[in-house]
Enzyme design. Sequence first.
Site, PDB file in Angstrom:
ATOM      1  N   TYR A 156      40.406  40.425  42.734  1.00  0.00           N
ATOM      2  CA  TYR A 156      41.300  40.762  41.614  1.00  0.00           C
ATOM      3  C   TYR A 156      41.121  42.221  41.193  1.00  0.00           C
ATOM      4  CZ  TYR A 156      43.656  40.325  37.090  1.00  0.00           C
ATOM      5  OH  TYR A 156      44.494  40.488  36.020  1.00  0.00           O
ATOM      6  N   ASN A 204      39.316  28.681  26.527  1.00  0.00           N
ATOM      7  CA  ASN A 204      38.182  27.755  26.633  1.00  0.00           C
ATOM      8  C   ASN A 204      37.727  27.281  25.262  1.00  0.00           C
ATOM      9  OD1 ASN A 204      38.001  27.693  29.378  1.00  0.00           O
ATOM     10  ND2 ASN A 204      36.087  28.843  29.534  1.00  0.00           N
TER      11      ASN A 204
END
Length: 454
Positions: free
Chosen positions: A273, A318
């Site tokens: 990435y 999260n």
Amino acid sequence: MASMLLGASSDMIYRGHDAQAALGGDGYSAKKQHRPVGPCRARARALRYVLGEQRLVFALVGMAIASFVLLLAAPSGRHGAAVKTSGQELMSGSAAAGLAARQYTGVARMAYEEPRRVPGRVPLGLKRKGLRVVVTGGAGFVGSHLVDRLLARGDSVIVVDNFFTGRKENVLHHAGNPNFEMIRHDVVEPILLEVDQIYHLACPASPVHYKYNPVKTIKTNVVGTLNMLGLAKRVGARFLLTSTSEVYGDPLQHPQVETYWGNVNPIGVRSCYDEGKRTAETLTMDYHRGANLEVRIARIFNTYGPRMCIDDGRVVSNFVAQALRKEPLTVYGDGKQTRSFQYVSDLVEGLMKLMEGEHVGPFNLGNPGEFTMLELAKVVQDTIDPNARIEFRPNTADDPHKRKPDISRAKELLGWEPVIPLRNGLPLMVHDFRSRIFGDREPDASTAAAAGDD
């Protein structure tokens, strides 16, 4: 009556005799004497001769008259009696003639004069022309919010998405809109579209997703960017690349400015990435310099808001999902690593200002407000459940210790900065997550009570 018939007969005989003489019949003589012709008959003969033999002359006269009329109708800066001076009309002749002159001049001006335009302004009565825009990754978290804004301002939008992380539900509310189109397509494969602008957002952005298939991730960043740059070059579209703060790696400079080259591990688990986005920036600038392509580069910092993937491994999603499910909030490492969080609408505003502006970039687009992971956990507790527990776990590899953007360039050149603080934006995200996690089911009593704090 008999005398009238006799006269008509003799006249017919006389005319027949003249016709026979004109054809050169018997008895023709150049010295033949004709009956005297009166003035009226002479003028009639002359007029018949001119009408019959001088057609060219009449055509020229007609053209001259038409040219004269056109010259009178053309704008010359002066309109005689029809020009208004100091709010009063100067009229010559009778009032009727003046009125006719004004009406005629007005029609002539409408027909021949262009409307005067003030630079930088849209004339009254005219709307901004909608653009044809393609958004790759337009069914994703950020992309879907961008699509909302583009459609709201009147653009025609084509969403290109392979739905690896994007969701059809994110853009389903645009079904039936004639200005909206969605194409299931992977940008690793070429595509040909006729558009004015390209927002290139296609790429998984969370660690869980881009680590799932790292080769696919770097192909999306490199080959996918090449394909979209090639499309922009072919159709003459302006191209915006959404890069990332991950190009700075684990930065040795704090806060990070656009001139900082970063500290990236090229062989680490996140490099598919990080290095993929760095290569995408390289390709974008090479097309700009080599092909004179209009490009823009945005480096996006942590963003949150509705429509985020619930279990994508990013810290805000999260914490919110865990608090709603009554699970411990997992903090990796000592919780002192820092991040900056911007609400998604602030980011979309920055992207659009960058695309419409005159500066290539790169530009940092993020919120300079800095939070440690423990501080973020406290905000989530205050918003959802004050009794939520915090659980510490070992840190992940190559996790940056600090992340904070310097947005001085964006403030100065784009006139942009985020306006929604974390404590105001987080409840909007919580409401979206609660509806998606629980659906039609009622949450338990403690969660329902916490919802009242929103």
